[in-house]
Design a protein around this motif. Structure first.
Motif, short mmCIF file in Angstrom:
data_model
loop_
_atom_site.label_atom_id
_atom_site.label_comp_id
_atom_site.label_asym_id
_atom_site.label_seq_id
_atom_site.Cartn_x
_atom_site.Cartn_y
_atom_site.Cartn_z
N ILE A 2 0.82 -1.21 0.00
CA ILE A 2 0.00 0.00 0.00
C ILE A 2 0.85 1.25 0.00
N LEU A 66 -4.07 -2.45 8.71
CA LEU A 66 -4.86 -1.73 7.72
C LEU A 66 -5.59 -0.55 8.37
N SER A 73 -2.29 7.15 6.17
CA SER A 73 -1.84 7.22 4.78
C SER A 73 -2.11 8.60 4.20
N LEU A 82 -5.53 1.31 -0.47
CA LEU A 82 -5.88 0.75 0.83
C LEU A 82 -7.37 0.39 0.90
#
Length: 203
Positions: A2, A66, A73, A82
């Motif tokens: 990612i 995640l 992010s 993602l």
């Protein structure tokens, strides 16, 4: 994978986005094109294969990572990647993911308020996919959160809630039918959802 996705998009593409001086609609179209481009990367095929092979033990490790990445992010391509990863995980792992959906939902609600319409749209779709495999208590929490946002936030967030509910209605109507009436969104929100779906179909 990612974080590496940030290097996939040509730098010139991102620079054009920041330099474009057109209308907001033009900027939104450009961001939508960037989001679509992110999902055509060979990296997405690799992620797809990986998500098919995740077992329960790996889920316990992967979901917190995640969730953390969703909150930290930066950049359109990593966020789109993602969100797509989370959607794939839900589709392939389904009931195995159910006990952990609540953790992911908390992260998704943070991403829903992203400044990018492309990210918000993708996140709304991801919430709808997760909703289908959520525990009843998580379903209630999600609907209560959406109702709270709709009643208490500004118009832009109200439209966002309507978009999320529209996608949930399409993705998980059977789940909505099992929800206790106390947590079903208000009639005004339901009407907004209907208008939102008519507008979308009319485009």
């Amino acid at each position: 994978f990612i974080t590496a996705s940030a290097n996939i998009e040509p730098k010139a593409f991102g620079q054009v986005t920041t330099m474009v001086s057109g209308s907001e609609e033009d900027k939104d179209k450009l961001e939508a094109a960037r989001a679509a481009l992110a999902l055509t990367s060979p990296l997405i095929s690799v992620i797809d294969k990986c998500m098919r092979c995740v077992d329960k033990a790996q889920l316990e490790i992967l979901v917190p990572k995640l969730s953390s990445l969703a909150k930290s992010s930066v950049g359109l391509t990593p966020r789109i990647t993602l969100l797509h990863t989370v959607s794939l995980l839900a589709v392939y792992q389904q009931q195995d993911l159910t006990p952990l959906v609540g953790k992911l939902m908390g992260a998704m609600f943070a991403v829903l308020l992203d400044r990018s319409p492309a990210v918000r749209d993708k996140c709304a779709a991801t919430v709808a996919v997760l909703f289908r495999y959520a525990k009843p208590s998580t379903v209630d929490n999600v609907l209560e959160k959406l109702r709270s946002w709709y009643l208490e936030k500004e118009d832009s967030v109200r439209h966002l809630v309507a978009m999320v509910m529209s996608k949930i209605t399409n993705s998980a109507p059977d789940v909505l039918r099992t929800v206790h009436s106390a947590v079903v969104p208000s009639p005004s929100l339901v009407n907004t959802v209907r208008r939102s779906r008519r507008d979308h179909c009319g485009r």
